[in-house]
Design a protein around this motif. Structure first.
Motif, short mmCIF file in Angstrom:
data_model
loop_
_atom_site.label_atom_id
_atom_site.label_comp_id
_atom_site.label_asym_id
_atom_site.label_seq_id
_atom_site.Cartn_x
_atom_site.Cartn_y
_atom_site.Cartn_z
N GLY A 258 13.22 23.57 108.14
CA GLY A 258 12.02 22.77 108.37
C GLY A 258 11.54 22.88 109.80
O GLY A 258 10.33 22.96 110.06
N ALA A 259 12.47 22.89 110.73
CA ALA A 259 12.10 23.06 112.14
C ALA A 259 11.44 24.43 112.35
O ALA A 259 10.49 24.56 113.13
N SER A 260 11.92 25.42 111.64
CA SER A 260 11.32 26.75 111.72
C SER A 260 9.87 26.72 111.24
O SER A 260 8.98 27.32 111.86
N CYS A 261 9.63 26.00 110.14
CA CYS A 261 8.25 25.86 109.64
C CYS A 261 7.35 25.27 110.72
O CYS A 261 6.25 25.78 110.98
N MET A 262 7.82 24.20 111.34
CA MET A 262 6.99 23.54 112.35
C MET A 262 6.77 24.43 113.56
O MET A 262 5.68 24.44 114.14
N ASN A 263 7.80 25.19 113.96
CA ASN A 263 7.61 26.10 115.08
C ASN A 263 6.58 27.18 114.76
O ASN A 263 5.78 27.56 115.62
N ILE A 264 6.59 27.67 113.53
CA ILE A 264 5.61 28.69 113.13
C ILE A 264 4.21 28.11 113.17
O ILE A 264 3.28 28.73 113.70
N VAL A 265 4.04 26.90 112.62
CA VAL A 265 2.73 26.24 112.65
C VAL A 265 2.28 26.06 114.10
O VAL A 265 1.14 26.37 114.46
N SER A 266 3.18 25.58 114.95
CA SER A 266 2.83 25.33 116.35
C SER A 266 2.50 26.62 117.09
O SER A 266 1.54 26.67 117.87
N ALA A 267 3.28 27.67 116.86
CA ALA A 267 3.02 28.94 117.53
C ALA A 267 1.67 29.51 117.12
O ALA A 267 0.89 29.97 117.98
N ALA A 268 1.37 29.50 115.83
CA ALA A 268 0.09 30.02 115.37
C ALA A 268 -1.06 29.21 115.95
O ALA A 268 -2.08 29.77 116.39
N GLU B 120 1.00 39.40 117.75
CA GLU B 120 0.99 37.95 117.61
C GLU B 120 1.91 37.50 116.48
O GLU B 120 2.62 36.50 116.61
N LEU B 121 1.94 38.26 115.38
CA LEU B 121 2.85 37.92 114.28
C LEU B 121 4.29 37.99 114.75
O LEU B 121 5.10 37.11 114.42
N GLU B 122 4.62 39.00 115.53
CA GLU B 122 5.99 39.09 116.06
C GLU B 122 6.31 37.88 116.94
O GLU B 122 7.40 37.32 116.85
N THR B 123 5.35 37.46 117.74
CA THR B 123 5.54 36.27 118.57
C THR B 123 5.76 35.04 117.70
O THR B 123 6.67 34.24 117.93
N ILE B 124 4.93 34.87 116.67
CA ILE B 124 5.04 33.72 115.77
C ILE B 124 6.41 33.70 115.10
O ILE B 124 7.07 32.66 115.03
N LEU B 125 6.86 34.85 114.60
CA LEU B 125 8.16 34.91 113.92
C LEU B 125 9.31 34.69 114.89
O LEU B 125 10.31 34.04 114.54
N THR B 126 9.18 35.21 116.11
CA THR B 126 10.21 34.99 117.13
C THR B 126 10.35 33.50 117.44
O THR B 126 11.46 32.97 117.53
N ILE B 127 9.21 32.81 117.57
CA ILE B 127 9.24 31.38 117.84
C ILE B 127 9.76 30.63 116.61
O ILE B 127 10.47 29.63 116.73
N GLY B 128 9.44 31.13 115.42
CA GLY B 128 9.96 30.52 114.20
C GLY B 128 11.47 30.58 114.11
O GLY B 128 12.11 29.72 113.50
N ALA B 129 12.06 31.60 114.71
CA ALA B 129 13.51 31.76 114.70
C ALA B 129 14.19 31.05 115.87
O ALA B 129 15.41 31.03 115.95
N ARG B 130 13.41 30.46 116.74
CA ARG B 130 13.95 29.78 117.93
C ARG B 130 13.95 28.27 117.70
O ARG B 130 13.15 27.54 118.28
N VAL B 131 14.84 27.85 116.83
CA VAL B 131 14.94 26.43 116.46
C VAL B 131 16.39 25.99 116.55
O VAL B 131 17.30 26.83 116.62
#
Length: 187
Positions: free
Chosen positions: A117-127, A28-39
């Motif tokens: 900042g978009a990365s932060c929001m993606n991480i929050v949303s993914a989690a 799940e952490l890998e998924t969260i970080l992957t989504i965090g990098a997809r901005v």
């Protein structure tokens, strides 16, 4: 949540003190970080990076924070220093999003910082989408050069935010949101 629009309409931050374990699994952490990098990332330059604090790393980071706080506040009580040391220990996982701008002839630093900042929001949303509580915070520790250096940031980097992630310990209530007619104009 299967309906993405409803998800975004109801997403809510959870206070770290209202989180407990478990935190995300390694997958799940890998998924969260992957989504965090997809901005959005104009120029494909990845003007951000992540620092993961989990397990004992949260306490080691707390030692850095506590030492800086004690040095800058010699009048601080032991309880105040302990509270500062615990800043990254309430949630089982904290991800620091570091804004790390790159020199680029067509991509201004401001745009690169917005990407972080978009990365932060993606991480929050993914989690949150994975069923965890999440919260994007800063505080004095995100702006103190000694703390940032102690956490491994270079002088040209900024901390976009600490994303706290864990299992919600209670139901959360929504907070008042702005009325669209108060924040929207038409040109």
């Amino acid at each position: 949540m299967s309906d993405p629009i409803e998800f975004f309409k109801t997403r809510r931050s959870v206070k770290p003190r209202e989180m407990t374990g478990p935190g995300p699994t390694p997958d799940e952490l890998e998924t969260i970080l992957t989504i965090g990098a997809r901005v959005p990332d104009h120029g494909k330059i990845a003007p951000w990076r992540f620092i993961v604090f989990e397990g004992d790393a949260r306490a080691r980071a707390g030692d850095v924070i506590g030492a800086v706080f004690a040095r800058k506040h010699p009048e601080a009580t032991a309880e105040q220093i302990a509270a500062e040391k615990a800043r990254l220990s309430e949630a089982p996982l904290v991800i620091a999003v570091v804004s790390s701008p790159k020199p680029h002839p067509k991509v201004p630093v401001w745009e690169q910082e917005l990407s972080a900042g978009a990365s932060c929001m993606n991480i929050v949303s993914a989690a949150t989408a994975l069923g965890y509580g999440a919260n994007w915070l800063t505080g004095w520790i995100a702006f103190d050069p000694e703390v940032l250096s102690g956490l491994g940031l270079r002088g040209d980097e900024k901390l976009a935010g600490f994303i706290h992630i864990g299992t919600r310990s209670k139901e959360i209530e929504d907070r008042p949101r702005p009325e669209l007619n108060e924040i929207v104009t038409r040109f």
